[in-house]
Design a protein around this motif. Structure first.
Motif, mmCIF file in Angstrom:
data_model
loop_
_atom_site.group_PDB
_atom_site.id
_atom_site.type_symbol
_atom_site.label_atom_id
_atom_site.label_comp_id
_atom_site.label_asym_id
_atom_site.label_seq_id
_atom_site.Cartn_x
_atom_site.Cartn_y
_atom_site.Cartn_z
ATOM 1 N N LEU A 158 7.886 -25.087 22.389
ATOM 2 C CA LEU A 158 6.977 -23.763 22.626
ATOM 3 C C LEU A 158 7.445 -22.923 21.452
ATOM 4 C CD1 LEU A 158 9.800 -23.678 25.754
ATOM 5 C CD2 LEU A 158 7.624 -23.807 25.684
ATOM 6 N N HIS A 159 8.026 -23.793 20.324
ATOM 7 C CA HIS A 159 8.088 -23.009 19.474
ATOM 8 C C HIS A 159 7.081 -23.540 18.330
ATOM 9 C CE1 HIS A 159 10.546 -21.440 15.905
ATOM 10 N NE2 HIS A 159 10.421 -21.868 15.200
ATOM 11 N N LEU A 160 6.470 -24.501 18.530
ATOM 12 C CA LEU A 160 5.264 -25.090 17.691
ATOM 13 C C LEU A 160 3.542 -23.901 18.362
ATOM 14 C CD1 LEU A 160 5.405 -28.397 17.128
ATOM 15 C CD2 LEU A 160 5.335 -26.288 15.149
ATOM 16 N N MET A 161 3.980 -23.849 19.460
ATOM 17 C CA MET A 161 2.542 -22.663 20.197
ATOM 18 C C MET A 161 2.172 -21.537 19.945
ATOM 19 S SD MET A 161 1.295 -24.245 23.500
ATOM 20 C CE MET A 161 1.215 -25.644 24.802
ATOM 21 N N HIS A 162 3.705 -20.934 19.653
ATOM 22 C CA HIS A 162 3.331 -19.472 18.835
ATOM 23 C C HIS A 162 3.095 -19.801 17.503
ATOM 24 C CE1 HIS A 162 4.001 -15.401 18.391
ATOM 25 N NE2 HIS A 162 4.641 -15.697 17.310
ATOM 26 N N GLY A 163 4.194 -20.245 16.591
ATOM 27 C CA GLY A 163 4.495 -20.746 15.124
ATOM 28 C C GLY A 163 3.305 -21.163 14.958
ATOM 29 N N PHE A 164 2.823 -21.851 15.618
ATOM 30 C CA PHE A 164 1.060 -22.030 15.016
ATOM 31 C C PHE A 164 0.610 -21.294 14.711
ATOM 32 C CE2 PHE A 164 -0.597 -26.876 13.555
ATOM 33 C CZ PHE A 164 -1.399 -26.364 13.377
ATOM 34 N N SER A 165 -0.221 -20.852 15.462
ATOM 35 C CA SER A 165 -1.058 -19.643 15.226
ATOM 36 C C SER A 165 -0.424 -18.450 13.968
ATOM 37 C CB SER A 165 -1.437 -18.789 16.771
ATOM 38 O OG SER A 165 -0.732 -18.374 17.396
ATOM 39 N N SER A 166 0.505 -18.101 14.513
ATOM 40 C CA SER A 166 0.891 -17.046 13.713
ATOM 41 C C SER A 166 1.501 -17.193 12.225
ATOM 42 C CB SER A 166 2.748 -16.836 14.631
ATOM 43 O OG SER A 166 2.526 -16.072 14.203
ATOM 44 N N ALA A 167 1.243 -18.323 12.058
ATOM 45 C CA ALA A 167 1.677 -18.838 10.693
ATOM 46 C C ALA A 167 -0.269 -19.024 9.789
ATOM 47 C CB ALA A 167 1.440 -20.456 10.711
ATOM 48 N N PHE A 168 -1.196 -19.445 10.867
ATOM 49 C CA PHE A 168 -2.000 -18.960 10.428
ATOM 50 C C PHE A 168 -2.590 -17.132 10.284
ATOM 51 C CE2 PHE A 168 -3.285 -23.472 11.523
ATOM 52 C CZ PHE A 168 -4.290 -23.900 10.012
ATOM 53 N N ALA A 183 -6.390 -15.886 7.973
ATOM 54 C CA ALA A 183 -6.981 -16.132 8.677
ATOM 55 C C ALA A 183 -8.433 -15.577 9.435
ATOM 56 C CB ALA A 183 -6.788 -17.760 10.003
ATOM 57 N N THR A 184 -9.919 -15.341 9.540
ATOM 58 C CA THR A 184 -10.473 -14.984 9.805
ATOM 59 C C THR A 184 -10.363 -14.964 11.245
ATOM 60 O OG1 THR A 184 -12.436 -16.537 9.480
ATOM 61 C CG2 THR A 184 -11.784 -15.039 7.542
ATOM 62 N N SER A 185 -10.871 -14.379 11.950
ATOM 63 C CA SER A 185 -10.826 -14.138 13.386
ATOM 64 C C SER A 185 -12.519 -14.957 13.812
ATOM 65 C CB SER A 185 -11.651 -12.679 14.127
ATOM 66 O OG SER A 185 -12.716 -12.408 13.619
ATOM 67 N N MET A 186 -12.674 -15.414 13.150
ATOM 68 C CA MET A 186 -13.574 -16.127 14.133
ATOM 69 C C MET A 186 -13.314 -17.773 13.986
ATOM 70 S SD MET A 186 -17.268 -15.842 10.764
ATOM 71 C CE MET A 186 -18.372 -16.625 11.502
ATOM 72 N N ARG A 187 -12.761 -18.396 13.154
ATOM 73 C CA ARG A 187 -11.640 -19.273 13.228
ATOM 74 C C ARG A 187 -10.482 -19.772 13.955
ATOM 75 N NH1 ARG A 187 -10.804 -21.116 6.858
ATOM 76 N NH2 ARG A 187 -13.144 -21.326 5.981
ATOM 77 N N LYS A 188 -10.045 -18.066 14.687
ATOM 78 C CA LYS A 188 -8.760 -18.252 15.892
ATOM 79 C C LYS A 188 -8.891 -18.886 16.701
ATOM 80 C CE LYS A 188 -6.014 -14.832 17.825
ATOM 81 N NZ LYS A 188 -6.372 -13.118 18.170
ATOM 82 N N LYS A 189 -9.886 -18.430 17.570
ATOM 83 C CA LYS A 189 -10.276 -20.102 18.378
ATOM 84 C C LYS A 189 -10.278 -21.286 18.313
ATOM 85 C CE LYS A 189 -12.983 -20.860 22.290
ATOM 86 N NZ LYS A 189 -14.477 -20.034 23.636
ATOM 87 N N LYS A 190 -11.289 -21.751 17.384
ATOM 88 C CA LYS A 190 -10.715 -23.621 16.664
ATOM 89 C C LYS A 190 -9.491 -23.286 16.811
ATOM 90 C CE LYS A 190 -15.417 -23.900 15.390
ATOM 91 N NZ LYS A 190 -15.928 -24.679 14.405
ATOM 92 N N LEU A 191 -8.718 -22.379 15.645
ATOM 93 C CA LEU A 191 -6.706 -22.673 15.471
ATOM 94 C C LEU A 191 -6.284 -22.681 16.383
ATOM 95 C CD1 LEU A 191 -7.475 -20.385 12.052
ATOM 96 C CD2 LEU A 191 -6.908 -22.956 11.997
ATOM 97 N N GLN A 192 -6.299 -21.949 17.619
ATOM 98 C CA GLN A 192 -5.854 -22.153 18.444
ATOM 99 C C GLN A 192 -5.641 -22.724 19.386
ATOM 100 O OE1 GLN A 192 -6.973 -18.553 20.616
ATOM 101 N NE2 GLN A 192 -5.278 -16.863 19.540
ATOM 102 N N THR A 193 -6.762 -23.543 19.793
ATOM 103 C CA THR A 193 -7.314 -25.222 20.288
ATOM 104 C C THR A 193 -6.103 -26.215 19.417
ATOM 105 O OG1 THR A 193 -9.156 -24.162 20.972
ATOM 106 C CG2 THR A 193 -8.618 -26.729 21.389
ATOM 107 N N PHE A 194 -6.868 -25.964 18.187
ATOM 108 C CA PHE A 194 -6.015 -27.899 17.646
ATOM 109 C C PHE A 194 -4.458 -27.013 17.371
ATOM 110 C CE2 PHE A 194 -4.249 -28.518 13.072
ATOM 111 C CZ PHE A 194 -4.394 -29.999 13.202
ATOM 112 N N GLY A 195 -4.166 -25.255 17.437
ATOM 113 C CA GLY A 195 -2.666 -25.876 17.567
ATOM 114 C C GLY A 195 -1.858 -25.713 18.552
ATOM 115 N N LYS A 196 -2.684 -25.501 20.099
ATOM 116 C CA LYS A 196 -2.014 -25.869 21.177
ATOM 117 C C LYS A 196 -2.038 -27.501 20.919
ATOM 118 C CE LYS A 196 -3.660 -21.669 23.578
ATOM 119 N NZ LYS A 196 -3.936 -20.795 24.902
ATOM 120 N N ALA A 197 -3.271 -28.526 20.786
ATOM 121 C CA ALA A 197 -2.667 -30.024 20.860
ATOM 122 C C ALA A 197 -2.067 -30.205 20.039
ATOM 123 C CB ALA A 197 -4.536 -30.386 20.753
#
Length: 225
Positions: free
Chosen positions: A176-186, A191-205
């Motif tokens: 649960l901590h990583l779910m939010h922390g990963f995207s928050s760190a980027f 991190a640019t908005s163009m990469r946001k979706k990919k980063l969110q997918t990678f972070g959730k995985a």
């Protein structure tokens, strides 16, 4: 530069960098522990190397300890400084309706992880330091001298269902901590908005696979000890 890291943005940036460092360490730690499921011999050999190689012990280990302490202390400081402003913002804009429960309660998952780290240090790190640097035994061998001790020590810790339960709960909180922390760190490092979706997918995985992997390791050794 020192002024930047004293600012709110600078602290968040430094917090993000420490988070990336700890996530890399977590991945490495997971890879080594997973060896215990597939090959006790490989796990023993790798653990002995990591536990005796001078660069790991005297360079990387102090950096890791500093990173853990810094991340938690800075997290608590940021939470304390932002709490008042966040409460005010939510009261005016109903921010709770537009943010996840996890993003508003990172401090609680952080405290749960911190409690787990204390248990983990008591289980593994402190006994290891005692064996190597107080007793002076750097061989890594069992008392009878028949092979390395690391696999046996690991599996012994997972006999107790209470300890295994504590590990499982802790890794759920870590997920649960990583779910939010990963995207928050980027986001903190720009991190640019163009990469946001990919980063969110990678972070959730990452947030699901790594904690789940640790849970599988604990349950595997519990039911096969």
């Amino acid at each position: 530069m020192s002024g930047f890291f004293k600012s709110s943005i600078g602290r968040k940036y430094a917090m993000a960098l420490s988070a990336f460092f700890l996530m890399i360490f977590l991945l490495q730690h997971f890879a080594i522990n997973m060896l215990s499921v597939f090959s006790p011999e490989a796990f023993n050999e790798t653990s002995h190397f990591m536990g005796t190689f001078w660069a790991v012990q005297y360079l990387l280990q102090p950096v890791l300890i500093f990173g853990v302490i810094y991340h938690f202390v800075m997290g608590f400081i940021l939470e304390a400084r932002n709490k008042g402003a966040r409460v005010s913002k939510y009261a005016k804009n109903n921010g709770a309706a537009n943010s996840s429960w996890m993003s508003r309660n990172m401090i609680y998952s952080g405290l749960a992880i911190l409690a787990f780290l204390v248990l983990h240090f008591i289980d593994f790190w402190i006994p290891e330091i005692n064996t190597k640097y107080i007793q002076g035994d750097m061989t890594g061998l069992l008392a009878d001298g028949e092979g390395f001790r690391y696999y046996e020590e690991l599996t012994h810790k997972f006999v107790s269902p209470l300890r295994v339960g504590a590990y499982v709960v802790a890794f759920i909180f870590l997920s649960l901590h990583l779910m939010h922390g990963f995207s928050s760190a980027f986001q903190s490092v720009g991190a640019t908005s163009m990469r946001k979706k990919k980063l969110q997918t990678f972070g959730k995985a990452y947030a699901v696979i790594i904690p789940l992997g640790f849970i599988i390791i604990a349950l595997y050794h519990h039911f096969n000890h």
